[in-house]
Design a protein around this motif. Structure first.
Motif, PDB file in Angstrom:
ATOM      1  N   UNK A  84      -3.248   1.166 -10.590  1.00  0.00           N
ATOM      2  CA  UNK A  84      -3.722   1.264  -9.202  1.00  0.00           C
ATOM      3  C   UNK A  84      -4.424  -0.020  -8.766  1.00  0.00           C
ATOM      4  N   UNK A  85      -5.213  -0.618  -9.670  1.00  0.00           N
ATOM      5  CA  UNK A  85      -5.899  -1.875  -9.349  1.00  0.00           C
ATOM      6  C   UNK A  85      -4.890  -2.998  -9.132  1.00  0.00           C
ATOM      7  N   UNK A  86      -3.864  -3.037  -9.957  1.00  0.00           N
ATOM      8  CA  UNK A  86      -2.829  -4.068  -9.794  1.00  0.00           C
ATOM      9  C   UNK A  86      -2.110  -3.896  -8.462  1.00  0.00           C
ATOM     10  N   UNK A  87      -1.859  -2.656  -8.094  1.00  0.00           N
ATOM     11  CA  UNK A  87      -1.195  -2.417  -6.803  1.00  0.00           C
ATOM     12  C   UNK A  87      -2.099  -2.829  -5.647  1.00  0.00           C
ATOM     13  N   UNK A  88      -3.388  -2.545  -5.745  1.00  0.00           N
ATOM     14  CA  UNK A  88      -4.330  -2.962  -4.706  1.00  0.00           C
ATOM     15  C   UNK A  88      -4.395  -4.469  -4.577  1.00  0.00           C
ATOM     16  N   UNK A  89      -4.419  -5.160  -5.698  1.00  0.00           N
ATOM     17  CA  UNK A  89      -4.428  -6.622  -5.688  1.00  0.00           C
ATOM     18  C   UNK A  89      -3.149  -7.162  -5.063  1.00  0.00           C
TER      19      UNK A  89
END
Length: 121
Positions: free
Chosen positions: A100-105
């Motif tokens: 999820x963090x990678x997608x947000x970035x």
């Protein structure tokens, strides 16, 4: 005595029915966590494919950072394949959080690309 035995039998049947209903109603937390990790990985992969095209359109054939992200995603999927059965719920949640963090970035980077295309700071 017969009444007590009948009440105990009814209580047992009611308990078993409740357990069966609860089991059918919801999936096991581990199965849900694995499904959520896979869904997050699928969503990230779909966005990475879109991002790769957008970045290539802007940057040309220069090194595309999406390739590294795709390799990281593949590593996560391989880890899940090899360790999902033994992983704790905390480990599965951690993997999902990182996806999820990678997608947000990625969304932030794509937003910057869109602003640069539009000539906005």
């Amino acid at each position: 005595m017969k009444t007590t035995l009948l009440l105990l039998l009814l209580a047992l049947i009611a308990s078993l029915a409740w357990l069966a209903w609860r089991r059918l109603r919801g999936e096991h937390p581990r199965a849900r966590a694995i499904r959520e990790v896979l869904d997050a990985a699928d969503a990230l992969e779909a966005r990475l494919r879109v991002a790769r095209g957008e970045i290539e359109a802007v940057a040309g054939d220069h090194q595309n950072p999406v390739q590294g992200a795709m390799r990281d995603l593949l590593r996560q999927r391989l880890w899940l394949r090899d360790h999902a059965a033994d992983a704790s719920l905390d480990q599965l949640r951690s993997v999902r959080g990182s996806l999820d963090a990678a997608r947000g970035s990625l969304e932030q980077q794509l937003s910057r690309i869109d602003r640069a295309r539009a000539g906005k700071p």
